[in-house]
Design a protein around this motif. Sequence first.
Motif, PDB file in Angstrom:
ATOM      1  N   GLY A  21       0.830  -1.190   0.000  1.00 38.01           N
ATOM      2  CA  GLY A  21       0.000   0.000   0.000  1.00 38.01           C
ATOM      3  C   GLY A  21       0.865   1.240   0.000  1.00 38.01           C
ATOM      4  O   GLY A  21       1.771   1.383  -0.830  1.00 38.01           O
ATOM      5  N   SER A  22       0.636   2.134   0.953  1.00 39.87           N
ATOM      6  CA  SER A  22       1.431   3.364   1.038  1.00 39.87           C
ATOM      7  C   SER A  22       2.710   3.166   1.851  1.00 39.87           C
ATOM      8  O   SER A  22       3.573   4.042   1.888  1.00 39.87           O
ATOM      9  CB  SER A  22       0.595   4.490   1.678  1.00 39.87           C
ATOM     10  N   PHE A  23       2.835   1.981   2.493  1.00 37.86           N
ATOM     11  CA  PHE A  23       4.034   1.690   3.282  1.00 37.86           C
ATOM     12  C   PHE A  23       5.113   1.089   2.392  1.00 37.86           C
ATOM     13  O   PHE A  23       4.852   0.155   1.631  1.00 37.86           O
ATOM     14  CB  PHE A  23       3.693   0.707   4.410  1.00 37.86           C
ATOM     15  N   GLU A  24       6.307   1.623   2.481  1.00 38.68           N
ATOM     16  CA  GLU A  24       7.409   1.126   1.661  1.00 38.68           C
ATOM     17  C   GLU A  24       8.690   1.034   2.473  1.00 38.68           C
ATOM     18  O   GLU A  24       8.898   1.791   3.425  1.00 38.68           O
ATOM     19  CB  GLU A  24       7.636   2.030   0.443  1.00 38.68           C
ATOM     20  N   VAL A  25       9.513   0.084   2.107  1.00 45.81           N
ATOM     21  CA  VAL A  25      10.848  -0.052   2.703  1.00 45.81           C
ATOM     22  C   VAL A  25      11.849   0.193   1.595  1.00 45.81           C
ATOM     23  O   VAL A  25      11.805  -0.449   0.543  1.00 45.81           O
ATOM     24  CB  VAL A  25      11.057  -1.457   3.315  1.00 45.81           C
ATOM     25  N   ARG A  26      12.758   1.130   1.834  1.00 49.30           N
ATOM     26  CA  ARG A  26      13.713   1.535   0.808  1.00 49.30           C
ATOM     27  C   ARG A  26      15.124   1.095   1.191  1.00 49.30           C
ATOM     28  O   ARG A  26      15.446   0.918   2.364  1.00 49.30           O
ATOM     29  CB  ARG A  26      13.671   3.059   0.617  1.00 49.30           C
ATOM     30  N   TYR A  27      15.970   0.942   0.174  1.00 48.05           N
ATOM     31  CA  TYR A  27      17.371   0.594   0.418  1.00 48.05           C
ATOM     32  C   TYR A  27      18.045   1.649   1.288  1.00 48.05           C
ATOM     33  O   TYR A  27      18.889   1.324   2.129  1.00 48.05           O
ATOM     34  CB  TYR A  27      18.119   0.454  -0.908  1.00 48.05           C
ATOM     35  N   TYR A  28      17.676   2.921   1.083  1.00 45.60           N
ATOM     36  CA  TYR A  28      18.287   3.992   1.871  1.00 45.60           C
ATOM     37  C   TYR A  28      17.980   3.806   3.348  1.00 45.60           C
ATOM     38  O   TYR A  28      18.857   3.979   4.204  1.00 45.60           O
ATOM     39  CB  TYR A  28      17.774   5.351   1.397  1.00 45.60           C
ATOM     40  N   THR A  29      16.737   3.429   3.659  1.00 43.95           N
ATOM     41  CA  THR A  29      16.358   3.189   5.046  1.00 43.95           C
ATOM     42  C   THR A  29      17.160   2.039   5.633  1.00 43.95           C
ATOM     43  O   THR A  29      17.657   2.116   6.762  1.00 43.95           O
ATOM     44  CB  THR A  29      14.852   2.868   5.140  1.00 43.95           C
ATOM     45  N   LEU A  30      17.315   0.972   4.851  1.00 42.51           N
ATOM     46  CA  LEU A  30      18.098  -0.177   5.296  1.00 42.51           C
ATOM     47  C   LEU A  30      19.547   0.229   5.556  1.00 42.51           C
ATOM     48  O   LEU A  30      20.142  -0.150   6.574  1.00 42.51           O
ATOM     49  CB  LEU A  30      18.038  -1.288   4.255  1.00 42.51           C
ATOM     50  N   CYS A  31      20.124   1.005   4.647  1.00 46.76           N
ATOM     51  CA  CYS A  31      21.511   1.460   4.814  1.00 46.76           C
ATOM     52  C   CYS A  31      21.651   2.351   6.046  1.00 46.76           C
ATOM     53  O   CYS A  31      22.649   2.274   6.776  1.00 46.76           O
ATOM     54  CB  CYS A  31      21.982   2.193   3.566  1.00 46.76           C
ATOM     55  N   PHE A  32      20.648   3.202   6.281  1.00 51.77           N
ATOM     56  CA  PHE A  32      20.670   4.083   7.449  1.00 51.77           C
ATOM     57  C   PHE A  32      20.654   3.257   8.727  1.00 51.77           C
ATOM     58  O   PHE A  32      21.399   3.534   9.681  1.00 51.77           O
ATOM     59  CB  PHE A  32      19.461   5.031   7.408  1.00 51.77           C
ATOM     60  N   LEU A  33      19.829   2.215   8.760  1.00 54.17           N
ATOM     61  CA  LEU A  33      19.780   1.339   9.926  1.00 54.17           C
ATOM     62  C   LEU A  33      21.093   0.582  10.107  1.00 54.17           C
ATOM     63  O   LEU A  33      21.590   0.431  11.231  1.00 54.17           O
ATOM     64  CB  LEU A  33      18.610   0.357   9.790  1.00 54.17           C
ATOM     65  N   LEU A  34      21.669   0.102   8.999  1.00 58.23           N
ATOM     66  CA  LEU A  34      22.954  -0.591   9.075  1.00 58.23           C
ATOM     67  C   LEU A  34      24.043   0.335   9.614  1.00 58.23           C
ATOM     68  O   LEU A  34      24.943  -0.109  10.334  1.00 58.23           O
ATOM     69  CB  LEU A  34      23.347  -1.124   7.693  1.00 58.23           C
ATOM     70  N   ALA A  35      23.958   1.619   9.254  1.00 55.60           N
ATOM     71  CA  ALA A  35      24.926   2.594   9.754  1.00 55.60           C
ATOM     72  C   ALA A  35      24.880   2.657  11.274  1.00 55.60           C
ATOM     73  O   ALA A  35      25.922   2.627  11.951  1.00 55.60           O
ATOM     74  CB  ALA A  35      24.650   3.969   9.147  1.00 55.60           C
ATOM     75  N   PHE A  36      23.673   2.724  11.841  1.00 54.74           N
ATOM     76  CA  PHE A  36      23.551   2.830  13.292  1.00 54.74           C
ATOM     77  C   PHE A  36      23.887   1.514  13.989  1.00 54.74           C
ATOM     78  O   PHE A  36      24.558   1.505  15.022  1.00 54.74           O
ATOM     79  CB  PHE A  36      22.141   3.286  13.672  1.00 54.74           C
ATOM     80  N   VAL A  37      23.446   0.394  13.418  1.00 53.53           N
ATOM     81  CA  VAL A  37      23.694  -0.907  14.050  1.00 53.53           C
ATOM     82  C   VAL A  37      25.194  -1.212  14.064  1.00 53.53           C
ATOM     83  O   VAL A  37      25.748  -1.626  15.094  1.00 53.53           O
ATOM     84  CB  VAL A  37      22.917  -2.021  13.323  1.00 53.53           C
ATOM     85  N   SER A  38      25.866  -1.011  12.928  1.00 51.51           N
ATOM     86  CA  SER A  38      27.309  -1.288  12.869  1.00 51.51           C
ATOM     87  C   SER A  38      28.073  -0.364  13.810  1.00 51.51           C
ATOM     88  O   SER A  38      29.010  -0.798  14.495  1.00 51.51           O
ATOM     89  CB  SER A  38      27.821  -1.134  11.433  1.00 51.51           C
TER      90      SER A  38
END
Length: 274
Positions: A21-38
């Motif tokens: 629907g209107s909810f989307e998961v983007r590569y940029y969001t994933l990369c941003f999360l990986l930045a914080f987790v790493s």
Amino acid sequence: MTNSILSAIHWNVSPEIFSIGSFEVRYYTLCFLLAFVSSYFLMLRIFQRENKSQELLDQLSIYIFIGTLLGARLGHCLFYEFDYYKDHPLEMILPYTYVNGKFTLTGFHGLASHGGAIGILAGIFLFCRKTKTDFLWLTDRLVIVIPLAGAFVRIGNFFNSEIIGLPSDLPWAVVFERVDQIPRHPAQLYEALSYVLIFVLLWNIYHKKPALKPGFIFGLFLILLFGARFVLEFVKENQEAFEDGMTYNMGQLLSLPFVAVGIYLLFRPAKKTA
């Protein structure tokens, strides 16, 4: 130009991993999360090495996360699109626009790395003030992992086909088909690679040179990261039209004060101990 287009790498990957629907998961969001987790797990190793508690790191992470988002967002609005946001101040922090008596959800468009850097420093300052932690002790360690986080963010920019490079006929030039059909420098990947190299260098210095004066690693980080940013701007397209008539663009001008602070920290005399 035709031969260059044929030999270039063509990039047309959708920024979305999936959407419902209107909810989307983007590569940029994933990369941003990986930045914080790493960054978190690397900092945890550093805190354990320094006999600091994980609870202290958890508190720091909240300050850094909020400081990064607010700083990056406000930095973009104030440094790059001030003419618009001075008349729409609420849109700096709220993900909607108000037009013709109607609210429209727009999300946030635009984050500035220099603003993020300022936000991180503000978050560190507030954290150090609350927890009585030495500012330079903390920045000397935190800046070790920041370049790796920045590399993940630039990879996210690559997936978004944004912050693109100038036209190029080099063998590794990339055609960002979502933008145009011109082979360009993959400037995002240049920046990501430079940040990884800076991370490796600082990580090794931290582990092999334990007796450095306070602020040395922080200063070296500022010089290397923002120096690289200044140089790489020469192969990047300007982000906003007002930069087209400038000798040095906004990203370069904003990098200079950080480099200057880095030089000061690197070469300032060490305090004498009694």
